[in-house]
Design a protein around this motif. Sequence first.
Motif, mmCIF file in Angstrom:
data_model
loop_
_atom_site.group_PDB
_atom_site.id
_atom_site.type_symbol
_atom_site.label_atom_id
_atom_site.label_comp_id
_atom_site.label_asym_id
_atom_site.label_seq_id
_atom_site.Cartn_x
_atom_site.Cartn_y
_atom_site.Cartn_z
ATOM 1 N N ARG A 15 -22.720 28.059 14.341
ATOM 2 C CA ARG A 15 -21.560 28.090 13.188
ATOM 3 C C ARG A 15 -21.462 26.784 14.351
ATOM 4 O O ARG A 15 -20.738 26.489 12.497
ATOM 5 N N ILE A 16 -20.900 26.502 15.066
ATOM 6 C CA ILE A 16 -19.577 25.463 15.255
ATOM 7 C C ILE A 16 -20.931 23.924 15.045
ATOM 8 O O ILE A 16 -20.184 22.992 14.806
ATOM 9 N N ARG A 18 -22.829 24.133 13.323
ATOM 10 C CA ARG A 18 -22.898 23.626 11.621
ATOM 11 C C ARG A 18 -22.442 22.736 11.341
ATOM 12 O O ARG A 18 -22.227 21.961 10.253
ATOM 13 N N GLU A 19 -20.415 23.177 11.661
ATOM 14 C CA GLU A 19 -20.043 23.024 11.366
ATOM 15 C C GLU A 19 -19.634 21.695 11.297
ATOM 16 O O GLU A 19 -18.661 21.210 10.447
ATOM 17 N N GLU A 20 -20.121 20.969 12.822
ATOM 18 C CA GLU A 20 -19.402 19.793 13.227
ATOM 19 C C GLU A 20 -20.653 18.347 12.742
ATOM 20 O O GLU A 20 -20.333 17.833 13.158
ATOM 21 N N GLY A 198 -20.495 24.164 -0.728
ATOM 22 C CA GLY A 198 -19.414 25.042 -0.570
ATOM 23 C C GLY A 198 -18.287 26.070 -0.772
ATOM 24 O O GLY A 198 -18.514 26.941 0.031
ATOM 25 N N THR A 206 -23.900 33.088 4.244
ATOM 26 C CA THR A 206 -22.060 32.754 4.214
ATOM 27 C C THR A 206 -21.900 32.513 2.511
ATOM 28 O O THR A 206 -22.366 31.361 2.159
ATOM 29 N N ARG A 209 -18.557 28.051 2.356
ATOM 30 C CA ARG A 209 -18.713 27.430 3.612
ATOM 31 C C ARG A 209 -17.185 26.514 3.750
ATOM 32 O O ARG A 209 -17.859 25.284 2.531
ATOM 33 N N ASP A 210 -15.968 26.641 4.130
ATOM 34 C CA ASP A 210 -15.250 25.979 3.394
ATOM 35 C C ASP A 210 -15.228 25.195 3.658
ATOM 36 O O ASP A 210 -14.076 23.750 4.034
ATOM 37 N N GLU A 211 -15.682 24.728 5.770
ATOM 38 C CA GLU A 211 -16.258 23.382 6.164
ATOM 39 C C GLU A 211 -16.528 22.379 5.088
ATOM 40 O O GLU A 211 -16.362 21.114 5.161
ATOM 41 N N GLU A 215 -14.566 19.140 2.868
ATOM 42 C CA GLU A 215 -14.868 17.969 3.963
ATOM 43 C C GLU A 215 -15.048 16.902 2.877
ATOM 44 O O GLU A 215 -14.878 15.598 2.491
#
Length: 415
Positions: A15-16, A18-20, A198, A206, A209-211, A215
């Motif tokens: 998950r991290i 994917r977010e990064e 998102g 999910t 997706r707030d990331e 972004e």
Amino acid sequence: MSEALDVTAHAAIERIFREEYGRVVASLVRRLGGIDAAEEAAGEALVVALERWPVDGTPPNPGAWLTTTAARKGIDRIRREQRRDAKHQAALMVQDDTPHEPTGVVEDDRLRLVFTCCHPALAPEARVALTLRLLGGLTVAEIAQAFLVPETTMAQRITRAKAKIRDAGIPFRVPAADDLPERVSAVMAVVYLVFNEGYLSGSAETPIRDELTGEAIRLGRLLHGLLPSLPEVTGLLALMLLIEARRPSRLAGGELVPLPEQDRGGWDRALVAEGHALVRECLAIGRPGRYQLLAAVNAVHTDAPTAADTDWGQIARLYDQLYALDPSPLVALNRAVVLAELDGPEVALAEVDRLPARQAALATYHAFHATRADLLRRLGRSADARAAYDAALAATANPAERAYLTRRRDQLSGG
């Protein structure tokens, strides 16, 4: 028990990652000189993270750790292939950490990546797909689902786009200031699609997706800073802010909450105020466009203290202007929703059922079927409404939306 913990830890690491992903890949494209090299290095860093983080713990700055590890892996790979002069030179450039060329009018790797993905040499659908893959970190399967095409087709589309960037020597930079206005429309379209993915994720895992929304808003702010005199850029930022302001009230108990039923006290009033100020800027310029009109619609919604206070007449006039600019089935569908509030569900349903693309673009669009289902429900046509709810459920994987649609279907008489 340890196996279960490993699975949980691996899921958290993925998950991290994917977010990064967008931040990592954007940085690596500049440093390693190519998209494929950046993606390969990022993948190798994920393997290392899966091995080390469960033992050593998650680092304080996971994105920086992934970027540093991936850069080292990429440099090592280039050095191993020094038999080719071009790659040997690339390794030297990476050692010096200097860009291959001037990077443009703004120092932001992710914005440069978006402009690279949105180069005019690429087909429009390839631009969106590539940006969602590289910046949003979406899987090929998720992008294929969003485009309603087979996964193999989408994989080929993305591969061809990356090859085009490589073979045509498309530069990794923001265009020169004089070229920005003509290139920015494609970038705006892609940024808004990233935001939408998102805001209502196509993922079955999910709902929001707030990331990705974060972004997209960050990129919108950068674009607005670059081009403050372009009202459509201002309108896009206002639109995203006003939609994002409602996010805290969009879910309840794992279920999507439609706008009329949302707790308006939970809306982010700072974002609402900022969005309204930007809409006023657009009105002062007086050159309405698609994003400005959509932002104005959302400004009317967020200005109403309750759903009953919504000025549907004003929203109808805005949609009339929007339809004159963009006579698409999606705009017509949203306009019909407004008609339901002004003239009743029977008039709105007639409009929906007259949409020319009902058997084509809208046939697999969940909102089309959900809109019909709601109108049919309001008309007391329970059997037809149930069939429409079933069609909407078949067209969406979003868990929160499925929960909402299922509940509404099951509340129908005889359900």
